[in-house]
Design a protein around this motif. Structure first.
Motif, PDB file in Angstrom:
ATOM      1  N   ILE A  22       0.975  -1.273   0.264  1.00  0.00           N
ATOM      2  CA  ILE A  22      -0.623   0.068  -0.015  1.00  0.00           C
ATOM      3  C   ILE A  22       1.027   1.046  -0.145  1.00  0.00           C
ATOM      4  N   SER A  23       0.416   2.239  -0.543  1.00  0.00           N
ATOM      5  CA  SER A  23       1.623   3.734  -0.707  1.00  0.00           C
ATOM      6  C   SER A  23      -0.164   4.968  -0.800  1.00  0.00           C
ATOM      7  N   THR A  24      -0.929   4.787  -0.159  1.00  0.00           N
ATOM      8  CA  THR A  24      -2.153   6.015  -0.627  1.00  0.00           C
ATOM      9  C   THR A  24      -1.891   6.759   0.514  1.00  0.00           C
ATOM     10  N   LEU A  25      -1.192   6.151   2.367  1.00  0.00           N
ATOM     11  CA  LEU A  25      -0.978   7.291   3.187  1.00  0.00           C
ATOM     12  C   LEU A  25       0.542   7.711   3.286  1.00  0.00           C
ATOM     13  N   GLY A  26       1.821   7.362   2.521  1.00  0.00           N
ATOM     14  CA  GLY A  26       2.945   7.461   2.419  1.00  0.00           C
ATOM     15  C   GLY A  26       3.892   6.823   2.050  1.00  0.00           C
ATOM     16  N   ASP A  27       4.999   7.156   1.894  1.00  0.00           N
ATOM     17  CA  ASP A  27       6.005   6.070   1.053  1.00  0.00           C
ATOM     18  C   ASP A  27       6.606   5.423   1.541  1.00  0.00           C
ATOM     19  N   PRO A  28       5.728   3.541   1.233  1.00  0.00           N
ATOM     20  CA  PRO A  28       6.262   2.530   1.855  1.00  0.00           C
ATOM     21  C   PRO A  28       8.013   2.422   2.388  1.00  0.00           C
ATOM     22  N   ALA A  29       8.536   2.747   2.068  1.00  0.00           N
ATOM     23  CA  ALA A  29      10.517   2.757   1.913  1.00  0.00           C
ATOM     24  C   ALA A  29      10.657   2.912   3.201  1.00  0.00           C
ATOM     25  N   LYS A  30       9.796   4.366   3.360  1.00  0.00           N
ATOM     26  CA  LYS A  30       9.781   5.624   4.749  1.00  0.00           C
ATOM     27  C   LYS A  30       8.622   4.866   6.425  1.00  0.00           C
ATOM     28  N   GLY A  31       8.143   3.937   5.817  1.00  0.00           N
ATOM     29  CA  GLY A  31       7.235   4.198   6.938  1.00  0.00           C
ATOM     30  C   GLY A  31       6.653   2.414   6.376  1.00  0.00           C
ATOM     31  N   VAL A  32       5.832   1.991   7.629  1.00  0.00           N
ATOM     32  CA  VAL A  32       4.943   1.136   7.592  1.00  0.00           C
ATOM     33  C   VAL A  32       3.459   0.676   8.150  1.00  0.00           C
ATOM     34  N   TYR A  33       2.526  -0.375   7.215  1.00  0.00           N
ATOM     35  CA  TYR A  33       1.363   0.040   7.811  1.00  0.00           C
ATOM     36  C   TYR A  33       1.358  -1.243   8.766  1.00  0.00           C
ATOM     37  N   ILE A  34      -0.008  -0.832   8.808  1.00  0.00           N
ATOM     38  CA  ILE A  34      -0.823  -1.804  10.051  1.00  0.00           C
ATOM     39  C   ILE A  34      -2.506  -1.689  10.425  1.00  0.00           C
ATOM     40  N   SER A  35      -2.954  -2.688  10.668  1.00  0.00           N
ATOM     41  CA  SER A  35      -4.716  -2.932  10.526  1.00  0.00           C
ATOM     42  C   SER A  35      -4.679  -2.522  11.988  1.00  0.00           C
ATOM     43  N   LYS A  36      -5.993  -1.526  11.631  1.00  0.00           N
ATOM     44  CA  LYS A  36      -6.692  -0.824  12.834  1.00  0.00           C
ATOM     45  C   LYS A  36      -7.762  -1.639  13.268  1.00  0.00           C
ATOM     46  N   TYR A  37      -8.176  -2.281  12.474  1.00  0.00           N
ATOM     47  CA  TYR A  37      -8.731  -3.421  12.609  1.00  0.00           C
ATOM     48  C   TYR A  37      -8.767  -4.661  12.322  1.00  0.00           C
ATOM     49  N   ALA A  38      -9.498  -5.372  13.290  1.00  0.00           N
ATOM     50  CA  ALA A  38      -8.807  -7.445  13.279  1.00  0.00           C
ATOM     51  C   ALA A  38     -10.002  -7.718  11.902  1.00  0.00           C
ATOM     52  N   ASP A  39     -10.886  -6.983  11.861  1.00  0.00           N
ATOM     53  CA  ASP A  39     -11.532  -7.909  10.385  1.00  0.00           C
ATOM     54  C   ASP A  39     -11.656  -7.551   9.042  1.00  0.00           C
ATOM     55  N   CYS A  40     -10.032  -6.319   9.252  1.00  0.00           N
ATOM     56  CA  CYS A  40     -10.407  -5.691   7.744  1.00  0.00           C
ATOM     57  C   CYS A  40      -8.350  -6.028   7.638  1.00  0.00           C
ATOM     58  N   LEU A  41      -7.970  -7.061   7.425  1.00  0.00           N
ATOM     59  CA  LEU A  41      -6.611  -7.145   7.452  1.00  0.00           C
ATOM     60  C   LEU A  41      -5.869  -7.860   5.719  1.00  0.00           C
ATOM     61  N   HIS A  42      -6.950  -7.153   5.117  1.00  0.00           N
ATOM     62  CA  HIS A  42      -6.646  -7.573   3.662  1.00  0.00           C
ATOM     63  C   HIS A  42      -7.365  -6.903   2.546  1.00  0.00           C
ATOM     64  N   PRO A  43      -7.056  -6.709   1.703  1.00  0.00           N
ATOM     65  CA  PRO A  43      -7.664  -6.420   0.552  1.00  0.00           C
ATOM     66  C   PRO A  43      -9.362  -6.869  -0.230  1.00  0.00           C
ATOM     67  N   ARG A  44      -8.886  -8.313   0.216  1.00  0.00           N
ATOM     68  CA  ARG A  44      -9.359  -8.818  -0.728  1.00  0.00           C
ATOM     69  C   ARG A  44     -10.019  -9.755   0.841  1.00  0.00           C
ATOM     70  N   PRO A  45     -11.186  -9.903   1.271  1.00  0.00           N
ATOM     71  CA  PRO A  45     -12.651 -10.278   2.045  1.00  0.00           C
ATOM     72  C   PRO A  45     -12.361 -11.535   2.371  1.00  0.00           C
ATOM     73  N   TRP A  46     -12.256 -12.593   3.198  1.00  0.00           N
ATOM     74  CA  TRP A  46     -11.805 -13.633   3.822  1.00  0.00           C
ATOM     75  C   TRP A  46     -13.174 -14.191   3.116  1.00  0.00           C
ATOM     76  N   TYR A  47     -12.735 -15.986   2.608  1.00  0.00           N
ATOM     77  CA  TYR A  47     -13.686 -16.317   2.159  1.00  0.00           C
ATOM     78  C   TYR A  47     -13.904 -17.467   2.902  1.00  0.00           C
ATOM     79  N   HIS A  48     -14.208 -18.360   3.467  1.00  0.00           N
ATOM     80  CA  HIS A  48     -15.027 -19.408   3.999  1.00  0.00           C
ATOM     81  C   HIS A  48     -14.242 -20.298   3.986  1.00  0.00           C
ATOM     82  N   GLY A  49     -14.166 -20.989   5.007  1.00  0.00           N
ATOM     83  CA  GLY A  49     -12.761 -21.233   4.967  1.00  0.00           C
ATOM     84  C   GLY A  49     -10.871 -21.322   5.564  1.00  0.00           C
ATOM     85  N   LYS A  50     -11.131 -19.842   5.096  1.00  0.00           N
ATOM     86  CA  LYS A  50      -9.631 -20.133   4.853  1.00  0.00           C
ATOM     87  C   LYS A  50      -8.812 -19.608   6.226  1.00  0.00           C
ATOM     88  N   SER A  51      -7.487 -19.274   6.661  1.00  0.00           N
ATOM     89  CA  SER A  51      -6.723 -19.101   7.686  1.00  0.00           C
ATOM     90  C   SER A  51      -5.406 -18.495   7.473  1.00  0.00           C
TER      91      SER A  51
END
Length: 206
Positions: A97-126
């Protein structure tokens, strides 16, 4: 034979699950996830650096609220990747991801525990979630930048967040919700960015 889990590991598991459940974006997630074991990450280096970061910022006049420890989340498909982050820490250049800042100068981490990936979880995924302790410090709200001239870390701040869309509307794509609920965290001193910002400390893998 049957070996009951030790008290310690079961209370750790409960701690982890309650952290996750109190950090959902979508209330329907309460029933949607099943968690198995939790592993405590004991990394004294990261813990002492988190503390050192807090002390330095307190000395610089940060408020208690800015120094408060909160939680943030990373998702990995396999245990090796999750363990590696726990050993080496969350490093720059690790994000797509690069929308909030240069990925070479910082790190991205999720605020929500159910929104951790650009694509939704599918059933049976772990996967493996790394729960991290985070001190957000001074947070700057930035507008999302979809160009290749990345937003630079803001002097005097420690973290960028996206402009809040007051309750991300449900018609927002999952990918957008994911990008809008990221923290972009960095530590810049003398113009150069730390490879591993001290204010993120891996805490539990679940």
């Amino acid at each position: 034979g049957f070996h009951p889990e030790s008290e310690e590991s079961s209370s750790l598991f409960q701690t982890a699950v309650s952290v996750l459940q109190s950090s959902y974006l979508d209330s329907t997630s309460q029933d949607g996830f099943q968690y198995s074991q939790a592993i405590l990450v004991e990394n004294d280096v990261f813990l002492s650096e988190l503390k050192a970061f807090a002390q330095a910022k307190e000395a610089a006049g940060y408020s208690q609220e800015e120094l408060e420890e909160t939680f943030a989340f990373l998702l990995f498909d396999n245990e090796e990747e999750a363990k590696e982050v726990c050993q080496t820490g969350l490093r720059v250049n690790s994000s797509s991801i690069s929308t909030l800042g240069d990925p070479a100068k910082g790190v991205y981490i999720s605020k929500y525990a159910d929104c951790l990936h650009p694509r939704p979880w599918y059933h049976g995924k772990s996967g493996y979630i790394v729960i991290c302790k985070l001190i957000k410090g001074k947070v700057k709200v930035v507008s999302e930048n979809y160009t290749t001239s990345y937003t630079h870390p803001s002097p005097g701040y420690d973290c960028h967040v996206a402009m809040s869309r007051n309750n991300i509307p449900s018609k927002t794509s999952h990918c957008q919700a994911f990008e809008q609920s990221q923290y972009y965290v960095y530590e810049v001193s003398d113009g150069s960015a730390a490879e591993r910002p001290r204010q993120i400390c891996p805490y539990i893998v679940i």
